[in-house]
Structures are given as C-alpha cells and as structure tokens.
Write a protein that holds these residues in place. Structure first.
Motif, PDB file in Angstrom:
ATOM      1  N   UNK A 102      -0.049  11.500   6.092  1.00 23.06           N
ATOM      2  CA  UNK A 102      -0.164  10.031   6.001  1.00 23.06           C
ATOM      3  C   UNK A 102       1.163   9.336   6.455  1.00 23.06           C
ATOM      4  N   UNK A 103       1.074   8.213   7.390  1.00 18.29           N
ATOM      5  CA  UNK A 103       1.992   7.819   8.049  1.00 18.29           C
ATOM      6  C   UNK A 103       3.053   6.989   7.137  1.00 18.29           C
ATOM      7  N   UNK A 104       2.769   6.738   5.898  1.00 19.15           N
ATOM      8  CA  UNK A 104       3.773   6.164   4.929  1.00 19.15           C
ATOM      9  C   UNK A 104       4.395   7.191   4.282  1.00 19.15           C
ATOM     10  N   UNK A 105       4.007   8.554   4.437  1.00 23.87           N
ATOM     11  CA  UNK A 105       4.825   9.934   3.796  1.00 23.87           C
ATOM     12  C   UNK A 105       4.279   9.783   2.237  1.00 23.87           C
ATOM     13  N   UNK A 106       4.261  10.827   1.610  1.00 25.40           N
ATOM     14  CA  UNK A 106       4.112  11.054   0.286  1.00 25.40           C
ATOM     15  C   UNK A 106       4.984  11.887  -0.391  1.00 25.40           C
ATOM     16  N   UNK A 107       5.276  11.483  -1.703  1.00 23.73           N
ATOM     17  CA  UNK A 107       6.085  12.347  -2.500  1.00 23.73           C
ATOM     18  C   UNK A 107       5.778  12.213  -4.144  1.00 23.73           C
ATOM     19  N   UNK A 108       6.281  13.062  -4.646  1.00 25.30           N
ATOM     20  CA  UNK A 108       6.164  12.950  -6.321  1.00 25.30           C
ATOM     21  C   UNK A 108       7.288  12.206  -6.620  1.00 25.30           C
ATOM     22  N   UNK A 109       7.255  11.209  -7.723  1.00 26.66           N
ATOM     23  CA  UNK A 109       8.443  10.588  -8.052  1.00 26.66           C
ATOM     24  C   UNK A 109       8.543  10.519  -9.648  1.00 26.66           C
ATOM     25  N   UNK A 160       0.808  -1.426  -0.080  1.00 31.83           N
ATOM     26  CA  UNK A 160      -0.127  -0.110   0.039  1.00 31.83           C
ATOM     27  C   UNK A 160       0.713   1.191   0.225  1.00 31.83           C
ATOM     28  N   UNK A 161       0.339   2.246  -0.800  1.00 35.57           N
ATOM     29  CA  UNK A 161       1.246   3.469  -1.065  1.00 35.57           C
ATOM     30  C   UNK A 161       0.294   4.844  -0.894  1.00 35.57           C
ATOM     31  N   UNK A 162       1.129   5.798  -0.423  1.00 34.77           N
ATOM     32  CA  UNK A 162       0.028   7.077  -0.805  1.00 34.77           C
ATOM     33  C   UNK A 162       0.928   7.870  -1.555  1.00 34.77           C
ATOM     34  N   UNK A 163       0.333   8.742  -2.438  1.00 36.05           N
ATOM     35  CA  UNK A 163       1.120   9.146  -3.739  1.00 36.05           C
ATOM     36  C   UNK A 163       0.601  10.570  -3.980  1.00 36.05           C
ATOM     37  N   UNK A 164       1.392  11.514  -4.596  1.00 35.89           N
ATOM     38  CA  UNK A 164       0.719  12.832  -4.854  1.00 35.89           C
ATOM     39  C   UNK A 164       0.581  13.866  -3.612  1.00 35.89           C
ATOM     40  N   UNK A 165      -0.328  14.880  -3.458  1.00 38.57           N
ATOM     41  CA  UNK A 165      -0.828  15.546  -2.589  1.00 38.57           C
ATOM     42  C   UNK A 165      -1.306  14.800  -1.471  1.00 38.57           C
ATOM     43  N   UNK A 166      -0.975  15.154  -0.104  1.00 43.87           N
ATOM     44  CA  UNK A 166      -1.724  14.486   0.781  1.00 43.87           C
ATOM     45  C   UNK A 166      -3.050  14.865   1.093  1.00 43.87           C
ATOM     46  N   UNK A 167      -3.942  14.038   2.127  1.00 42.72           N
ATOM     47  CA  UNK A 167      -5.270  14.485   2.205  1.00 42.72           C
ATOM     48  C   UNK A 167      -5.702  13.870   3.559  1.00 42.72           C
ATOM     49  N   UNK A 168      -6.447  14.525   4.504  1.00 42.87           N
ATOM     50  CA  UNK A 168      -6.788  13.870   5.463  1.00 42.87           C
ATOM     51  C   UNK A 168      -7.702  12.798   5.381  1.00 42.87           C
ATOM     52  N   UNK A 169      -7.458  11.510   6.002  1.00 40.55           N
ATOM     53  CA  UNK A 169      -8.132  10.608   5.695  1.00 40.55           C
ATOM     54  C   UNK A 169      -7.321   9.364   5.064  1.00 40.55           C
ATOM     55  N   UNK A 170      -6.344   9.962   4.616  1.00 41.75           N
ATOM     56  CA  UNK A 170      -5.407   8.897   3.999  1.00 41.75           C
ATOM     57  C   UNK A 170      -4.779   7.848   4.907  1.00 41.75           C
ATOM     58  N   UNK A 171      -4.638   8.158   6.289  1.00 42.54           N
ATOM     59  CA  UNK A 171      -4.376   7.247   7.390  1.00 42.54           C
ATOM     60  C   UNK A 171      -5.363   6.027   7.500  1.00 42.54           C
ATOM     61  N   UNK A 172      -6.608   6.749   7.461  1.00 46.60           N
ATOM     62  CA  UNK A 172      -7.739   5.892   7.828  1.00 46.60           C
ATOM     63  C   UNK A 172      -7.945   4.700   6.592  1.00 46.60           C
ATOM     64  N   UNK A 173      -7.421   5.267   5.491  1.00 43.77           N
ATOM     65  CA  UNK A 173      -7.479   4.195   4.163  1.00 43.77           C
ATOM     66  C   UNK A 173      -6.312   2.998   4.462  1.00 43.77           C
ATOM     67  N   UNK A 174      -5.238   3.676   4.826  1.00 45.16           N
ATOM     68  CA  UNK A 174      -4.091   2.804   5.031  1.00 45.16           C
ATOM     69  C   UNK A 174      -4.382   1.706   6.039  1.00 45.16           C
ATOM     70  N   UNK A 175      -5.096   2.301   7.142  1.00 51.98           N
ATOM     71  CA  UNK A 175      -5.653   1.200   8.336  1.00 51.98           C
ATOM     72  C   UNK A 175      -6.345   0.430   7.809  1.00 51.98           C
ATOM     73  N   UNK A 176      -7.381   0.674   7.004  1.00 50.46           N
ATOM     74  CA  UNK A 176      -8.372  -0.219   6.611  1.00 50.46           C
ATOM     75  C   UNK A 176      -7.748  -1.315   5.582  1.00 50.46           C
ATOM     76  N   UNK A 177      -6.706  -0.787   4.971  1.00 50.70           N
ATOM     77  CA  UNK A 177      -6.141  -1.890   4.053  1.00 50.70           C
ATOM     78  C   UNK A 177      -5.240  -2.760   4.767  1.00 50.70           C
TER      79      UNK A 177
END
Ligand code: ADP
Length: 323
Positions: free
Chosen positions: A69-76, A9-26
C-alpha cells in the motif's frame, strides 16, 4: 445533506495486494466528481498525527499493478482510546475532511465506526488475504494470496516428487481456513487442516499417506492453516507414523505481497468507486460488501456481528479428491 468537499482515504491493519488499486479508485473517483482526496499515512496514526497528503488523479499513476500500500499501513493502539479518537476528529475538523474511506479488515471497520459515531462519515472497504470478513463473500487480496501460495506449492511439489517426500505447508489466514481450503484444493493436497473443522489425524492424514504409498504415490502435500497450530508437530507425527520424510515450509509474508490478480484489481476498483459515490450520497458507518457477486453496503455494526463459516461443501469436496 452536508456538501462533501474533501474525502480522506487510509489503509489499516494487515496489508493485502490490491489495496493500491482501491486507493487509486478512490482518488480517481474523487477527481471525477471534482472533490479533493487526501491520503492518510499509516492507518489511523496518520489521522492522529496529521500525516496526510493531497492526492490528485496523477498521483496514483501506475499503482494498480503494485502490491502493498502506497499509503503504508500500521496498527494504531492509540486510536482505540477515547483520547486518540478525539485527536483524529480534531484533525478531520482542522483539515475539513468530510468523509473517510478506510481500507482493511474488521479492526479497521471498528475504527471507522468510532469516527462515524463522532460525526465523520465513514465507509469501509474489505481488504484481507484471510477473506474472514463475514459480511462479504470477497475481500481484496484473497485471490492474489491464493495464487501466490499455489505457485509456491507447485514449486515445492517438484522437489518433493523427486525426493519422494511429504510437504507440510503452513499458509496464512489468522483464525480462518479460507486461504488454506482454496489453496489445498488448487494444489491437490492430501489433507487440509483448518481451524473450523475437527480432523482425525490418524484417519484423514496418516492412513491416507499409508494408502498413497501402497498405491505408489511418490509425494504428499499437507496444508496447515496457521490458526491450527504447529506445522512442525504435524510433520513429526507423519514421520513417526509413516517413516516418510516430511518437510515443513512456512509460506509466511510472501502471501501478502506481489502484483494483484485481475480479480483483485477489478473488485478493488469497483469498491473504491462505490465507496466514494456512497459518501457523496450521504452514506456513513457502512461497509462495502460483495453478496451474490454484486456490490452492496451494510451497516458496520451489523456487519461486525455476522459470522462466516467455511463452506462445508467445498471442504467435503476437498476430502473426496484426496485419494
Ligand atoms: P484489521 O483491520 O486487518 O482487522 P487490526 O485488527 O489490527 O487489523 O486493526 C487495525 C487498526 O484498526 C488498529 O490498529 C486500530 O487502530 C483500529 N482498531 C481495531 N480495533 C478497534 C476498536 N475496537 N476500536 C477502534 N479502533 C480499532
């Protein structure tokens, strides 16, 4: 169907509140199904560099209420090259990753599409405060961002009222006016400037302020979506034409932070579970979408080709309210 043993699971691009909740659910859904979940750091960078950790059900304790996001986000940018995608695929093979859930916006989904084309099943989860993803009526983070902007503008209103000023507030949204429109309606703005609609500055802003003053209105709130251009210019024009002291506030990144609202936590949780179940059922190159308040999934290519308009009836309502 190939057996799925490990999901990344990864988070990418601009962060948004709730990304952590999605990571948790995954993570928790993987745990429920008895498969391994790997957290990939800094978006597609983590896949290229192998910056990856194992996550168990307990590793996401308490994150449902945390913004960011606890996984951090970045552009790549490297991932946008054939070489970069090959490196990422190499990491997936090396670590035995059988599927990837990518949380982010359209750019993130383009990346997920490339992985799927190289044989790694992917599902995208929409998360952006801009709510500009055409395939879904809702994106994680939008509700929280609306509430954050609303709180800030309510505070501005107090001081603008005391000084009988006009507040010109720039809100985020990239090239879309969804956040501006929602926030403008919620705060009773005199005018809402969005990139999707032509606005007659004289008739829709200046004249309304002049009339408001005649009717003893003490203060005015003008919302400018960042995609429209300079809030400074709007404020200068108002000063010039009406003589009213117009002050600019750019809300900026505070709109991306904060504890997610219940709406965002619930959608994020449902989308995270839906994505894991989807991968286990053999789905790939799909994006999770909310359509008619229900979760569905759509082909990523199809989703990326769609276009989202600003709801015209909402825009007209906002104009009717501004008297
Ligand atoms: P968002 O996902 O919020 O739209 P970006 O557009 O910045 O954010 O995209 C996030 C990341 O997704 C990029 O840094 C890149 O790694 C990847 N990405 C974006 N566009 C593409 C593309 N056309 N092909 C492959 N990967 C892409």
């Amino acid at each position: 169907m190939a057996k799925i043993n490990r999901i990344g699971v990864l988070t990418s691009g601009g962060d948004a509140p709730g990304m952590n909740a999605a990571i948790r659910a995954v993570v928790r859904s993987c745990s429920y199904y008895g498969i391994t979940c790997l957290g990939i750091h800094r978006g597609y960078n983590g896949l290229i560099n192998g910056d990856i950790v194992t996550m168990d059900a307990r590793s996401v304790n308490g994150v449902i209420s945390r913004g960011g996001t606890m996984l951090y986000t970045a552009r790549c940018p490297e991932f946008m090259t054939e070489e970069g995608v090959k490196k990422a695929i190499g990491t997936c093979k090396y670590l035995g990753i059988d599927g990837i859930i990518a949380i982010g916006g359209d750019g993130t989904f383009r990346g997920a599409r490339d992985l799927a084309a190289h044989g790694v099943p992917t599902i995208g989860i929409p998360a952006t405060i801009d709510n500009d993803i055409a395939s879904t009526q809702y994106s994680i983070g939008f509700d929280t961002a609306c509430n954050t902007a609303q709180d800030a503008i309510d505070k501005l209103r107090d001081t603008m009222q005391s000084h009988e000023r006009c507040s010109v507030v720039e809100v985020m949204g990239r090239n879309a006016g969804h956040l501006a429109l929602h926030v403008g309606i919620a705060t009773g703005a005199t005018a809402i400037l969005v990139p999707e609609k032509e606005l007659d500055m004289e008739q829709d802003v200046i004249e309304k302020i002049r009339l408001g003053r005649i009717n003893k209105r003490s203060h005015f709130i003008i919302i400018v979506a960042e995609g429209v251009g300079s809030a400074m210019k709007v404020a200068e024009k108002i000063k010039e034409e009406t003589g009213i002291d117009a002050r600019v506030t750019i809300l900026g990144h505070i709109q991306r932070g904060g504890s997610p609202s219940a709406e965002d936590r619930v959608w994020a949780t449902r989308m995270g579970e839906y994505a894991v179940t989807g991968i286990l059922n053999g789905k790939s190159n799909r994006v999770v979408c909310v359509v008619n308040d229900k979760l569905i999934d759509m082909d990523i290519n199809e989703a990326l080709e769609m276009h989202k308009d600003l709801p015209n009836e909402m825009y007209l309502t906002s104009k009717m309210m501004a008297v």
